[in-house]
Every structure is written in C-alpha cells, then in structure tokens.
Design an enzyme around this catalytic site. Structure first.
Site, mmCIF file in Angstrom:
data_model
loop_
_atom_site.group_PDB
_atom_site.id
_atom_site.type_symbol
_atom_site.label_atom_id
_atom_site.label_comp_id
_atom_site.label_asym_id
_atom_site.label_seq_id
_atom_site.Cartn_x
_atom_site.Cartn_y
_atom_site.Cartn_z
ATOM 1 C CB ILE A 73 58.622 -15.322 18.994
ATOM 2 C CG1 ILE A 73 59.556 -14.129 18.805
ATOM 3 C CG2 ILE A 73 57.433 -14.921 19.827
ATOM 4 C CD1 ILE A 73 58.909 -12.984 18.080
ATOM 5 C CB CYS A 74 59.948 -19.992 16.347
ATOM 6 S SG CYS A 74 60.848 -20.858 15.056
ATOM 7 C CB VAL A 75 64.156 -16.323 14.430
ATOM 8 C CG1 VAL A 75 64.993 -17.553 14.155
ATOM 9 C CG2 VAL A 75 64.507 -15.211 13.487
ATOM 10 C CB THR A 78 59.373 -14.393 13.313
ATOM 11 O OG1 THR A 78 59.151 -14.908 14.629
ATOM 12 C CG2 THR A 78 59.125 -12.915 13.330
#
Lengths: 120, 128
Positions: A73-75, A78
């Site tokens: 998942i893209c930090v 997020t």
C-alpha cells in the site's frame, strides 16, 4: 503471463477490491503469475480489518500466503487518509500489507507483462 | 507485448479536479515513474481536461491544482503530454482555456483514432 494489479477503490464504496480479488484467483487458477498488487488512493482502505464483505485485509492476506506476491500500500496515500501507521521500527506494514511508495508501482509496471487497474 | 529496453508507460488522467484526488494522484504516480528513465506519456481526457484549466484557485479548497504542476513536467523528462480533442469539444473548451506547459511546449491535441494508436504503442497504460 506475469501480472500486476492496481487497486484504487475502498472496500465498501467500490467494487474494485472484490473484482481484483476474483480476477487474481481466476488468473492464478489459469496458470498466470501475480507479480504484485499495489493499493493506491482509496484502495489503501483495503488494508483495514475484514468487514465481512470478503474484500479486505484477510482475503488478500490469504491469497498472498498461498501465492507469494508483493502486497503493497502507498504510504503517502495512507497518511493522507489518516490511517495510523505502526510506530516501531520493524519493516512498516499494516495487516501484512507492506507500506511502500510509488516507486514500487513504477517497478511493477516495468516487471509485469500486464498491469490492470481496478476502480478507475 | 513489444520487447524493448525502454518501456513506454501511458498515464490516462480522466477525473475532474477537486471532486476527488484521483486525477492529481495519477499525475503524482507519473512523476514517481519518471525517475526510472522510461518513456512516460500523459493523456488528459474526459473530465480530466478540467484539470488543465487556466486561472484555477485551488487554494480556496486547500488544493494545489494539477495545472500548476504542468510547467514543471519537462524537468521530470515528461515531454509527451497530450489532450483528447473530443473531450475538449464536448465540454466547450478550446486550447486557450488551458494552462501553458511552457514557452517552448504545448499540449498535443489528439483525435480519437490517434489516441487508439498511442495506446497501442504503450507497454502499460494506467488509468486515473
């Protein structure tokens, strides 16, 4: 064929995650390889705990444990959406989804034969 | 699947600004990919053409308009920037309504058949 999946929709407000999961199952059954699944934009919500809709963290973890692909998942996405990140220094992850950057997505576009977008 | 050392990646930006972050985050993904020395192309189409309107005041909504990032695209070696001509016409827009990439560059307006050719020539297409 080596495939990369990009999921852009949240579990309850979009069909993206469920369709992507079903596609992944079908592709793997047909003998294709999943190189990675990258969750960006509202797709990062898919890393939250299972909601009973069969398209959140638990469903993806189960598939990944059987078939060993990158689950990222893209930090940035997020943080933008206020998801709490773990504070300790271990490899950063939420529910088994590796916290990663857009470079990971770029890598997937270069390594995979096909990249499919779900939820756009 | 074409075999070549430099991959051609096309990012389609189809989402209107402000309603969601989708289009803006799509451009961010293109910028991130530009670090990898591949050929990146951006095509704005459908409601995505609204992203490029001149004179936006996104600050009123605490948003940085994509249009403001456009002049910097060539610094990321992103020189293939296209706009769908039909999407413009459908929305009553003309090229003068759009932001100027910079003094030496302009958006290339593509007809629908040309868009098909562009997509055919890509290794990957990502849609935002």
């Amino acid at each position: 064929m080596k495939m990369a999946l990009l999921v852009l929709g949240a579990p309850c407000s979009s069909q993206a995650s469920l369709t992507a999961l079903r596609f992944a199952h079908a592709a793997l059954s047909s003998g294709h390889q999943i190189y990675s699944v990258f969750f960006y934009q509202d797709g990062v919500y898919c890393a939250l705990n299972e909601t009973g809709l069969g398209n959140s963290a638990e469903s993806w973890q189960k598939l990944q444990s059987d078939h060993r692909f990158d689950l990222s998942i893209c930090v940035g996405a997020t943080q933008k959406r206020g998801l709490t990140l773990p504070e300790d220094g271990r490899p950063p992850q939420i529910n088994g989804f590796a916290l990663s950057g857009l470079g990971q997505l770029a890598d997937a576009t270069l390594q995979a034969d096909r990249l499919l977008t779900f939820g756009a | 699947m074409l075999e070549r050392s430099v991959k051609h990646l096309l990012f389609l930006i189809r989402s209107a600004p402000y309603t969601s972050l989708r289009g803006a985050e799509g451009v961010e993904a293109a910028l991130a990919a530009s670090v990898f020395d591949q050929q990146i192309a951006l095509l704005w189409m459908d409601d995505g053409v609204y992203q490029l309107l001149n004179d936006q005041q996104g600050e009123a909504l605490s948003r940085q308009p994509v249009a403001k990032m456009v002049p910097a695209l060539h610094l990321y070696d992103i020189d293939h920037i296209f706009v769908c001509a039909r999407s413009m016409t459908e929305r009553g827009l003309v090229p003068d309504d759009l932001v100027v990439p910079d003094d030496n560059r302009s958006f290339k307006l593509l007809a629908t058949a040309e868009i098909s050719d562009l997509i055919q020539a890509q290794d990957q297409v990502l849609s935002f």
